[in-house]
Design an enzyme around this catalytic site. Structure first.
Site, PDB file in Angstrom:
ATOM      1  N   ASP A 268      15.207  -6.049   2.266  1.00  0.00           N
ATOM      2  CA  ASP A 268      15.647  -7.102   1.435  1.00  0.00           C
ATOM      3  C   ASP A 268      16.417  -8.317   2.048  1.00  0.00           C
ATOM      4  OD1 ASP A 268      17.665  -7.783  -0.830  1.00  0.00           O
ATOM      5  OD2 ASP A 268      17.797  -5.585  -1.468  1.00  0.00           O
ATOM      6  N   HIS A 302      13.172  -9.642   1.435  1.00  0.00           N
ATOM      7  CA  HIS A 302      12.772 -10.570   0.423  1.00  0.00           C
ATOM      8  C   HIS A 302      13.211 -11.618   0.260  1.00  0.00           C
ATOM      9  CE1 HIS A 302      14.126  -6.076  -2.612  1.00  0.00           C
ATOM     10  NE2 HIS A 302      12.666  -6.476  -1.423  1.00  0.00           N
TER      11      HIS A 302
END
Length: 468
Positions: A268, A302
């Site tokens: 993430d 991300h």
């Protein structure tokens, strides 16, 4: 070191040698008042966990032995709790003031995969709201002068927690409680049925914190998550975790934070600044402020460096410099949405290099809507279209190079004066698509070299005072 890690390391060191990264021999001046950061100092006394009947091998649960060593260290006025070489199985570890949890080289704290080993529940912050839940694996509350150091490994074995991502009714309930202002004392979870995963490392309301040299592997959710804490130094740590919501380092409502020379490879956001979610954060009012990030590298995830989306108490005075992002979905990512409120301002990013970015090299997105829980809640339904819209302003991004991205730069603001006064200077990007700018004001593009394959270099919509 596997072949992928070696290839990335070789590339990164070549960039360092060429001057593409670490462009300055000494840190440049911080463009806002920032204290001289000093690591906490501990007494020389050592408390070896073996003296408290800890047993190596990864079979015997050593939670009580480690607890006794920490209590003894604290009672003696402080020192270092030593985790020697070997595998040491444990449940939750709760630090106390003046304690340095030191993992010797070759030491592994292997965290139990039994959920009961993280009970009883403690006060934590999860997803921007407070609740009582399973303990973070390494936890401290209201402590001063604490550290986790050494060349050992914290192995969270978080794989048993990751499936909860798809069955977490407790998270929906927590969001609903937070939005409704239900007293925190009534937000009690800590069951498999609720499915609320704890963070790996969380320091809550602490001061003078040091994380140095350790390797952090496979946390249950966010990995390093200090909350409402001050004077935090994070030096030369490695994080490897590719489960859901496996953010790397997430300072949340913290003040005076220094993050340097970290190597992060997660599923993430790699480094993400936060300050709580919505009404609860407005009421508490603890911004994330005075943050310096230097010489960090990321390999996946991300975003390389991120702010948001939980930023409702505000984020201000931030410097990111001399970092390298490779293979992330986005490089610099600034995200929020209507309903968050808050102001993000006075942010500098400079001397940044990127390679093989899957999406945007730089993105500002005030229309962020990627959280399934909020979608299922019909978040903001019935509210005014721009009720409690966030404001992002006064950003300065300078000396950035990106070799490969889907989109060079994207600015997606909101109608009105919510995304404004952003300066880009000396930006070189090779990308498929150029620059897209909507609902933005006072955006200054200087010395831009955008080599794009498709469409126009600059697409401007519903914006004003754009210079390029």
């Amino acid at each position: 070191m596997n072949l992928k890690d070696f290839a990335f390391y070789l590339l990164f060191m070549m960039l360092v040698a060429s001057g593409a990264v670490f462009a300055q021999n000494t840190p440049s001046a911080v463009p806002f008042p920032f204290p001289e950061m000093k690591a906490p100092v501990f007494r020389k006394e050592k408390f070896d966990i073996r003296k408290y009947r800890a047993k190596e091998g990864g079979i015997t649960l050593n939670s009580e032995a480690i607890r006794k060593a920490i209590v003894a260290c604290n009672a003696a006025g402080g020192g270092s709790v030593i985790v020697p070489k070997g595998i040491w199985l444990t449940g939750a570890v709760h630090l106390k003031s003046n304690v340095n949890l030191h993992l010797e080289e070759g030491a592994e704290l292997r965290f139990s995969q039994k959920f009961a080993d993280y009970l009883p529940v403690v006060l934590i912050q999860r997803g921007g709201f407070f609740c009582y839940n399973y303990s973070p694996f390494v936890y401290a509350k209201d402590c001063e002068n604490i550290a986790v150091t050494g060349k050992g490994t914290l192995n969270g074995q978080g794989q048993v927690w990751w499936p909860w991502k798809s069955k977490q009714p407790g998270m929906t309930q927590l969001f609903q409680m937070g939005k409704a202002g239900v007293p925190i004392e009534q937000r009690v979870f800590g069951t498999e049925k609720a499915g609320v995963r704890p963070p790996f490392i969380q320091f809550l309301e602490c001061k003078n914190i040091l994380l140095e040299d350790i390797t952090v592997v496979d946390g249950p959710s966010w990995n390093v998550h200090p909350v409402f804490s001050e004077n935090i130094i994070i030096w030369k740590i490695k994080i490897r975790a590719h489960g859901p919501n496996n953010d790397g380092i997430d300072p949340d409502g913290c003040k005076n934070v220094l993050i340097e020379d970290c190597d992060i490879d997660v599923g993430d956001d790699n480094i993400c600044l936060k300050s709580g979610r919505d009404e609860e954060a407005w009421k508490i009012g603890r911004p994330c402020e005075n943050v310096v990030v230097r010489r960090c590298s990321t390999k996946a995830g991300h975003g390389g460096f991120v702010i948001g989306s939980e930023m409702s108490a505000g984020v201000k005075n931030v410097l990111v410099e001399d970092c390298h992002f490779a293979g992330t979905d986005r490089g610099l990512r600034f995200k929020s949405r209507v309903g968050r409120g808050g102001v993000v301002e006075n942010v500098w990013a400079r001397n940044i290099t990127m390679t093989k970015i899957k999406g945007e090299a730089i993105v500002f997105d005030l229309t962020y809507d990627s959280e399934p829980i909020e979608k299922n809640m019909n978040y903001g339904k019935g509210s005014a279209p721009l009720a409690n819209a966030p404001v992002f302003r006064n950003f300065n991004i300078k000396n950035m190079e990106c070799d490969g991205a889907k989109t060079a730069i994207s600015l997606r603001g909101l109608p009105g004066n919510y995304l404004h006064h952003i300066t880009f200077d000396n930006i070189k990007i090779n990308s498929k698509n150029g620059v897209f700018c909507s609902n933005s004001q006072f955006i200054d593009f200087r010395n831009m070299a955008i080599k794009h394959q498709n469409g126009e270099a600059f697409q401007i919509e519903n914006s004003s005072s754009i210079q390029y």
